[in-house]
Design a protein around this motif. Sequence first.
Motif, PDB file in Angstrom:
ATOM      1  N   SER A  44       0.847  -1.194   0.000  1.00 26.14           N
ATOM      2  CA  SER A  44       0.000   0.000   0.000  1.00 26.14           C
ATOM      3  C   SER A  44       0.883   1.245   0.000  1.00 26.14           C
ATOM      4  CB  SER A  44      -0.916   0.008   1.222  1.00 26.14           C
ATOM      5  OG  SER A  44      -0.164   0.234   2.406  1.00 26.14           O
ATOM      6  N   GLN A  45       0.288   2.373  -0.386  1.00 21.50           N
ATOM      7  CA  GLN A  45       1.046   3.622  -0.385  1.00 21.50           C
ATOM      8  C   GLN A  45       1.422   4.027   1.035  1.00 21.50           C
ATOM      9  OE1 GLN A  45      -0.541   6.769  -2.868  1.00 21.50           O
ATOM     10  NE2 GLN A  45      -1.342   5.310  -4.353  1.00 21.50           N
ATOM     11  N   GLU A  46       0.582   3.706   1.998  1.00 21.99           N
ATOM     12  CA  GLU A  46       0.900   4.000   3.393  1.00 21.99           C
ATOM     13  C   GLU A  46       2.117   3.196   3.851  1.00 21.99           C
ATOM     14  OE1 GLU A  46      -1.254   4.086   7.798  1.00 21.99           O
ATOM     15  OE2 GLU A  46      -2.342   3.391   6.044  1.00 21.99           O
ATOM     16  N   GLU A  47       2.126   1.893   3.514  1.00 23.65           N
ATOM     17  CA  GLU A  47       3.279   1.054   3.863  1.00 23.65           C
ATOM     18  C   GLU A  47       4.545   1.556   3.180  1.00 23.65           C
ATOM     19  OE1 GLU A  47       1.790  -3.464   4.610  1.00 23.65           O
ATOM     20  OE2 GLU A  47       1.565  -2.711   2.571  1.00 23.65           O
ATOM     21  N   ASN A  57       2.198   9.586  -2.648  1.00 19.56           N
ATOM     22  CA  ASN A  57       1.152   9.549  -3.662  1.00 19.56           C
ATOM     23  C   ASN A  57       1.430  10.525  -4.793  1.00 19.56           C
ATOM     24  OD1 ASN A  57      -1.775  10.860  -4.519  1.00 19.56           O
ATOM     25  ND2 ASN A  57      -1.793   8.633  -4.386  1.00 19.56           N
ATOM     26  N   ALA A  95       5.609  11.037   4.233  1.00 19.89           N
ATOM     27  CA  ALA A  95       4.162  11.052   4.376  1.00 19.89           C
ATOM     28  C   ALA A  95       3.503  10.391   3.173  1.00 19.89           C
ATOM     29  CB  ALA A  95       3.668  12.492   4.505  1.00 19.89           C
ATOM     30  N   ARG A  96       2.348   9.755   3.408  1.00 21.71           N
ATOM     31  CA  ARG A  96       1.638   9.084   2.331  1.00 21.71           C
ATOM     32  C   ARG A  96       1.308  10.052   1.205  1.00 21.71           C
ATOM     33  NH1 ARG A  96      -3.116   8.500   0.141  1.00 21.71           N
ATOM     34  NH2 ARG A  96      -3.863   6.468  -0.611  1.00 21.71           N
ATOM     35  N   GLU A  97       0.938  11.292   1.564  1.00 18.63           N
ATOM     36  CA  GLU A  97       0.566  12.269   0.547  1.00 18.63           C
ATOM     37  C   GLU A  97       1.733  12.561  -0.389  1.00 18.63           C
ATOM     38  OE1 GLU A  97       0.073  12.523   3.754  1.00 18.63           O
ATOM     39  OE2 GLU A  97      -2.117  12.364   3.883  1.00 18.63           O
ATOM     40  N   GLY A 118       5.163   4.599   2.256  1.00 24.09           N
ATOM     41  CA  GLY A 118       5.577   5.832   2.916  1.00 24.09           C
ATOM     42  C   GLY A 118       6.366   5.564   4.179  1.00 24.09           C
TER      43      GLY A 118
END
Length: 233
Positions: free
Chosen positions: A183-186, A199, A194-196, A188
């Motif tokens: 995932s993008q959170e993982e 992304n 940060a995830r943002e 990051g």
Amino acid sequence: MADQLATKSLSKRPEFAALLTMNPLFAGLGEDAIRGIAALCTRRHLDEGEVLFQKGDQGDALYGVRRGRVRIETGTAAGGRLTLNVLGPGDLFGEIAIFDGQPRTADAIAAEASELFMVRRADFLAHLEREPRITLRLLELLCQRIRWVTDRMEEAVLMPLHARLARRLCALADDFGSEVHISQEELGVYVGAARESVNRQLQEWRRAGIIELRRGRISLLDMERLSAAATGE
């Protein structure tokens, strides 16, 4: 019943021996030595999200991933998390603690349902006395890990996000192929951003045709350009 248990124990040894043969740590030791190590192993099953061990737990085993993925993580008292590594089939971990028996230096958590091979410290140390070549190989591996940590520190201090992110994706591709399940959170957490921010960079690469984004997955379409980004170009 005893015969059935013996058969079950023997049936898992060739598979673990094959894993050892493919691993740089044990490759070249010779068939007899590898069979001896494989004879020590048992299996451990983990559900997704299950904690194998936590930072501070006693280091009493060496693990090899048979299937699934295991995240090696650390954190702060404030709740921040950093993924140090993601391990997949064929990877070994727990080398430091199995030598000194000191507390674990990070957490190990199943990123998905996983099955591990496990060799307990007491059994392994007894085997090392009979096979000193394994000790030399493990020392080489620990030196490689020190170099790897140094590279990560250099990334965090000197490299921009797009280069750090590209390097991590290339490394994951080496282990898991051109479709990375993360995932993008993982991701990051993995690169310390940060995830943002992650992304935004992924969307830029998507528009450029370098990657394709799907839910929980990233398909790497142009490894040449991604590798170039990993060097800061």
